[in-house]
Design an enzyme around this catalytic site. Structure first.
Site, PDB file in Angstrom:
ATOM      1  CB  CYS A 167      12.816  24.816 -28.795  1.00 18.92           C
ATOM      2  SG  CYS A 167      12.403  26.551 -28.595  1.00 18.92           S
TER       3      CYS A 167
ATOM      4  CG  HIS B   6      18.480  26.731 -29.104  1.00 17.52           C
ATOM      5  ND1 HIS B   6      17.939  25.661 -29.787  1.00 17.52           N
ATOM      6  CD2 HIS B   6      17.433  27.312 -28.456  1.00 17.52           C
ATOM      7  CE1 HIS B   6      16.623  25.601 -29.558  1.00 17.52           C
ATOM      8  NE2 HIS B   6      16.306  26.596 -28.749  1.00 17.52           N
ATOM      9  CD  GLU B   7      17.865  29.834 -25.425  1.00 14.46           C
ATOM     10  OE1 GLU B   7      16.929  30.636 -25.654  1.00 14.46           O
ATOM     11  OE2 GLU B   7      17.667  28.616 -25.267  1.00 14.46           O
TER      12      GLU B   7
ATOM     13  CG  HIS C 212      14.739  31.560 -29.371  1.00 17.63           C
ATOM     14  ND1 HIS C 212      13.543  31.236 -29.970  1.00 17.63           N
ATOM     15  CD2 HIS C 212      15.120  30.454 -28.682  1.00 17.63           C
ATOM     16  CE1 HIS C 212      13.216  29.992 -29.655  1.00 17.63           C
ATOM     17  NE2 HIS C 212      14.157  29.491 -28.885  1.00 17.63           N
TER      18      HIS C 212
END
Length: 198
Positions: free
Chosen positions: A107, A149-150, A153
């Site tokens: 990341c 993954h994003e 966030h």
């Protein structure tokens, strides 16, 4: 404009992002700056909280996964990623399916650390693009992985949150060092425990 990437330990990375509407100020410029920032840092994805905006927006460009070195076989998980560049506004992962698989994730907010994270291989996601056109699409392989993954966030989740307590203990010192800015990175970052000079 290249923006500083927020480092591990900053409260904004643990906050759930807010949905935005068509009137969000300077959205086109923000998206342009995010791509410029991501490319400068050699990333394949960047979420708005990573540049200090607590909103539900992230971008991806998975093209690097499609690159094949001379003499290498193409990776079947990277199929269709050449030119895979997308903007996700107010995304909702509707469904995740399949048997979980491990991949060493990294990341931009947590530089120099890579750890295996288990995720399901197929997702169905709904979102708006930069023209406010609504999409509902299914992705798998690396595309799904990058999006998951994003998406984490914008939900205030980091890949380190998926690790076992033992793994977390093993990397704790490295994470603290990132918060203090004690890490060598080739791109602009803002660290939560670094005092600004007056």
């Amino acid at each position: 404009m290249i923006l500083p990437i927020i480092g591990y330990g900053d409260a904004i990375l643990k906050k759930e992002g807010e949905e935005i509407d068509k009137d969000y100020k300077d959205l086109d410029l923000l998206i342009e700056n995010m791509f410029e920032t991501m490319y400068e840092a050699s990333g394949v994805g960047l979420a708005a909280p990573q540049i200090n905006k607590s909103i539900r927006l992230f971008i991806v460009d998975a093209s690097p996964f499609a690159e094949v070195e001379e003499g290498e076989e193409p990776d079947p998980m990277a199929e269709g990623l050449d030119g895979f560049k997308k903007i996700f506004i107010n995304p909702i992962i509707e469904e995740e399916s399949g048997e979980e698989w491990a991949f060493a994730e990294g990341c931009l907010s947590i530089p120099k650390i890579r750890e295996d994270v288990f995720r399901k291989p197929t997702i169905k996601i709904s979102y708006y693009d930069e023209n406010w056109t609504f999409h509902e699409e299914t992705y798998d392989g690396y595309a799904a992985r990058i999006i998951q993954h994003e998406y984490d966030h914008v939900d205030g989740i980091l890949f380190t949150d998926h690790l076992s307590p033992l793994k977390k203990r093993m990397i704790k010192k490295k994470l603290i060092n990132i918060s203090k800015g004690e890490v060598d990175v080739p791109y602009r970052m803002k660290f939560p425990l670094v005092k600004r000079r007056k």
